[in-house]
Design a protein around this motif. Structure first.
Motif, PDB file in Angstrom:
ATOM      1  N   THR A 161      -1.197  -6.423   9.003  1.00 10.25           N
ATOM      2  CA  THR A 161      -1.220  -5.415   7.930  1.00 10.25           C
ATOM      3  C   THR A 161      -2.393  -5.642   6.988  1.00 10.25           C
ATOM      4  O   THR A 161      -3.015  -4.690   6.517  1.00 10.25           O
ATOM      5  CB  THR A 161       0.095  -5.460   7.129  1.00 10.25           C
ATOM      6  OG1 THR A 161       0.274  -6.770   6.590  1.00 10.25           O
ATOM      7  CG2 THR A 161       1.274  -5.099   8.000  1.00 10.25           C
ATOM      8  N   LEU A 162      -2.705  -6.897   6.704  1.00 10.11           N
ATOM      9  CA  LEU A 162      -3.845  -7.182   5.830  1.00 10.11           C
ATOM     10  C   LEU A 162      -5.155  -6.819   6.497  1.00 10.11           C
ATOM     11  O   LEU A 162      -6.076  -6.291   5.860  1.00 10.11           O
ATOM     12  CB  LEU A 162      -3.843  -8.670   5.443  1.00 10.11           C
ATOM     13  CG  LEU A 162      -2.623  -9.163   4.649  1.00 10.11           C
ATOM     14  CD1 LEU A 162      -2.710 -10.656   4.413  1.00 10.11           C
ATOM     15  CD2 LEU A 162      -2.500  -8.409   3.330  1.00 10.11           C
ATOM     16  N   THR A 163      -5.243  -7.090   7.793  1.00 10.19           N
ATOM     17  CA  THR A 163      -6.493  -6.795   8.513  1.00 10.19           C
ATOM     18  C   THR A 163      -6.687  -5.309   8.696  1.00 10.19           C
ATOM     19  O   THR A 163      -7.803  -4.790   8.524  1.00 10.19           O
ATOM     20  CB  THR A 163      -6.471  -7.496   9.875  1.00 10.19           C
ATOM     21  OG1 THR A 163      -6.280  -8.899   9.683  1.00 10.19           O
ATOM     22  CG2 THR A 163      -7.791  -7.261  10.621  1.00 10.19           C
ATOM     23  N   ASP A 165      -5.248  -2.865   6.967  1.00  9.93           N
ATOM     24  CA  ASP A 165      -5.105  -2.106   5.717  1.00  9.93           C
ATOM     25  C   ASP A 165      -4.038  -1.025   5.848  1.00  9.93           C
ATOM     26  O   ASP A 165      -4.275   0.153   5.598  1.00  9.93           O
ATOM     27  CB  ASP A 165      -6.443  -1.496   5.301  1.00  9.93           C
ATOM     28  CG  ASP A 165      -6.385  -0.956   3.871  1.00  9.93           C
ATOM     29  OD1 ASP A 165      -5.514  -1.415   3.114  1.00  9.93           O
ATOM     30  OD2 ASP A 165      -7.194  -0.069   3.539  1.00  9.93           O
ATOM     31  N   ASP A 248      -3.265   5.764  -2.316  1.00 11.47           N
ATOM     32  CA  ASP A 248      -4.691   5.671  -2.642  1.00 11.47           C
ATOM     33  C   ASP A 248      -5.346   7.041  -2.663  1.00 11.47           C
ATOM     34  O   ASP A 248      -6.283   7.286  -3.441  1.00 11.47           O
ATOM     35  CB  ASP A 248      -5.394   4.767  -1.628  1.00 11.47           C
ATOM     36  CG  ASP A 248      -4.894   3.332  -1.718  1.00 11.47           C
ATOM     37  OD1 ASP A 248      -5.083   2.580  -0.750  1.00 11.47           O
ATOM     38  OD2 ASP A 248      -4.318   2.970  -2.766  1.00 11.47           O
TER      39      ASP A 248
END
Length: 678
Positions: A161-163, A165, A248
């Motif tokens: 998930t961090l990689t 996004d 976002d």
């Protein structure tokens, strides 16, 4: 500038070589009132000032047509009244024009917002299918209570998930229960929760792909969900889902003066930079749709509220929307676009108040311009210059756009050429890999023949010794004039020769290079050939074979020689697993169900541990002692069966030993009839 140039040219024609004094600015050409008419008759060129010290151009203005003072107020009042009436008459049209122009200018903003959403959805849509190929997901779904694998899978999902996004990634079993999730550290983790009520879960299982947008029931955050099935062979063992954050986009929209709405097929506002408009409905929702929303928990029904708005067609593609709220009434002009893949309608609402204010200001300027003829000319020239500048700017923008398009086209052509080159290289690599695999298959068969050489040598020597004994006996019988017994011995010699020819035929068929063609193959005949080929080795090991052979032949899809190699390899491995048994026992069973046929080969050996089962079909992995195998046999067999469209699997038998299963598709009736006719 034009008047100044003309004045200079006229001053050059002043007689006596003298010019007017330029210490004071001359009035515009041709504007001389009646009071200054007498002063205009002064001698120009004498160097003297005209009464008040001001000098005038050489050419004097024509005397204006006289009119009475009493008519001026009435004419002015009449002209002012006519202009005011005309302004009031054209004001709605002018306002409408400015509003439409404002909407047209904001089309680029709408395209940007729509393209950013489409890009994010398209980029995230492929992630579940790629993540589903991770072997660890299949393992945790098969063994969800494994305390060693599940934490490792959770951390892998969190790092993903961090990689990538994205908001969350989680894995569910076939019943919708979450086994692993990237948010396992949070208080509101998905682990242990069921999501079988979400449409993306059922669509992923039924259709191979799922997508859905909703408010998260656990996290309370809105998102778009993508899901894909997790396969173990051909079996769907679970579903992996990816949630895309959408907050976002709203934060980016909030920086603009416009308002962006994203509505679904039920006209529910799912995304908006106006928080009070979220989950508002632009029209009444049918009862059936409300039931679906409640069943899928897409939105909380208590937060759905109608938006008090009216809509009026303004121009093709643009509507005028009036929204009534406790704080007042607001008017907007709309631009609309569709995102068909998500079932969304993106609506850009631009406030009309600035456009209407601009329209009124422009009309007021026009009225003032008509009242003052000189200012009208100035405004006209300025407007014309502005238009020319705008056209020039548009031309520059167009040229810049064309240049960028040309550059982008060149880049795409280069990328396409590189892609084609990569495709060719990949095809070449695949061809080399296939040839290498074929050579490994052939090497594996020759290695198997080498392992069976001792038993085959014994199998050939025994008939040869019998042939020699029968031949000597036949000669003795002939010497004793007993032709009947000699003929019997010669018949036995012929039988021994047929037996050796049969063994030699099986060896030749097994050793020849297989063809890549796949078609209908008689499964039982291939089993018989494999058992005939393995008979010497089975006999040498003193093995007991238990095979309940079906009566009717079974046709499966595959290649005869390669399938024979797989079965020989499984039988040989079964013997090796029982090398310390006095009487090895091998069981062969054939199962048929659902258009598939499965051959199970069971041994009575020690079985396989978990580590061996996890990497059993990896190249160069072997459980045999050093020097007895390279670990390529099962890997080659696995790839052969996969090429046939089948599966090769292993498991431990509850009563002991290991079971290897070859599952193949049944040949279609047309192929069987064609083979039967040959």
């Amino acid at each position: 500038m034009g008047r100044v140039t003309r004045s200079r040219s006229l001053e050059e024609k002043v007689p006596y070589g003298k010019t007017c004094d330029r210490t004071k600015a001359a009035p515009p050409f041709g504007i001389i009132d009646r009071q200054s008419d007498d002063r205009a008759q002064c001698a120009i060129g004498s160097g003297q000032s005209c009464g008040d010290g001001a000098y005038f151009p050489v050419m004097t203005a024509r005397r204006p047509r006289p009119f009475t003072i009493s008519r001026l107020p009435r004419l002015l009042l009449l002209g002012l009244a006519l202009m005011m009436l005309a302004a009031l008459a054209v004001l709605p049209r002018v306002e409408r024009y400015f509003v439409i122009q404002t909407a047209m200018r904001e089309e680029a903003t709408l395209r940007l917002a729509t393209q950013s959403l489409r890009g994010a959805l398209a980029r995230t849509e492929v992630l579940p299918g790629l993540l589903a190929e991770r072997p660890i997901l299949t393992r945790i779904l098969r063994d969800p209570d494994n305390q060693g694998l599940v934490p490792y899978a959770n951390e892998q999902l969190r790092q993903s998930t961090l990689t990538l996004d994205v908001a969350d990634i989680w894995v569910m079993d076939a019943d919708g229960l979450t086994i692993a999730a990237s948010n396992y550290r949070r208080d509101k983790s998905f682990v242990g929760r069921r999501f079988d009520y979400r449409p993306y879960f059922r669509d992923a299982i039924d259709n191979g792909r799922g997508r859905f947008h909703a408010l998260g029931t656990t996290s309370g955050q809105r998102g778009y969900y993508f899901a894909a099935p997790i396969l173990d062979g051909t079996e769907i063992v679970g579903v992996i889902a990816v949630k895309l954050r959408l907050d976002d986009f709203e934060a980016a929209w909030r920086e603009s003066d416009n308002t962006v709405l994203v509505t679904d097929q039920n006209a529910v506002v799912f995304l908006s930079d106006r928080e009070d408009w979220r989950f508002a409905t632009l029209r009444a929702i049918p009862d059936g749709a409300l039931e679906t929303i409640a069943a899928t928990r897409q939105y909380p029904l208590d937060r759905l509220h109608p938006l008090d708005a009216t809509r009026e067609a303004l121009a093709p593609g643009h509507d005028l929307v009036t929204v009534r709220a406790p704080g007042g009434t607001e008017d907007y002009v709309t631009n609309t676009a569709l995102i068909a893949s998500a079932g969304w309608q993106v609506m850009l609402l631009t406030p009309t108040r600035p456009a209407i204010l601009q329209a009124r200001q422009s009309l007021a300027l026009a009225v003032l311009g008509l009242m003052f003829a000189g200012l009208v000319a100035v405004l006209y020239l300025q407007r014309r210059a502005r238009l020319v500048e705008r056209l020039e700017q548009q031309r520059r923008y167009r040229e810049q756009l064309e240049r960028r398009v040309a550059e982008r086209t060149a880049d795409l052509n280069d990328a396409n050429a590189r892609l084609m080159q990569e495709v060719e290289e990949r095809k070449s690599t695949e061809d080399r890999l296939r040839r290498t695999q074929t050579e490994l298959v052939q090497a594996g068969k020759l290695a198997a023949l080498g392992q069976m050489s001792a038993a085959l040598s014994h199998e050939f020597n025994q008939p040869l010794a019998a042939v020699k004994a029968y031949a000597e006996n036949a000669a003795t019988f002939l010497d004793r004039d007993r032709p009947a017994e000699a003929r019997d011995n010669i018949g036995l010699i012929s039988q021994m020769a047929d037996r050796m020819a049969s063994i030699s035929k099986h060896l030749r068929n097994f050793a020849r290079r297989p063809q890549d063609k796949i078609g209908a193959v008689p499964l039982l005949a291939v089993l018989d050939d494999a058992l005939e080929l393995m008979a010497p080795k089975l006999k040498a090991a003193g093995a007991e074979l238990r095979f309940d052979r079906p009566r009717a032949e079974i046709q499966v899809m595959g290649g005869r020689v390669r399938l024979q190699q797989v079965l020989v390899n499984l039988l040989s491995n079964a013997l090796d697993a029982m090398e310390h048994h006095a009487t090895p026992i091998i069981e062969i069973t054939v199962h048929s169900a659902g258009g598939r046929h499965r051959v199970d080969v069971r041994d009575r050996g020690p079985g396989l541990d978990d580590d061996a089962l996890a990497q059993l079909f990896d190249p160069f992995f072997t459980t045999k002692s050093p020097g007895k195998g390279l670990g390529l046999g099962l890997s080659i067999s696995y790839n052969i069966v996969r090429d046939f469209g089948g599966t090769l699997a292993a498991r431990n038998h509850p009563e002991g030993g290991a079971v290897f299963s070859v599952d193949l598709a049944a040949a279609d009736p047309d192929t069987q009839e064609a083979i039967a006719a040959q």
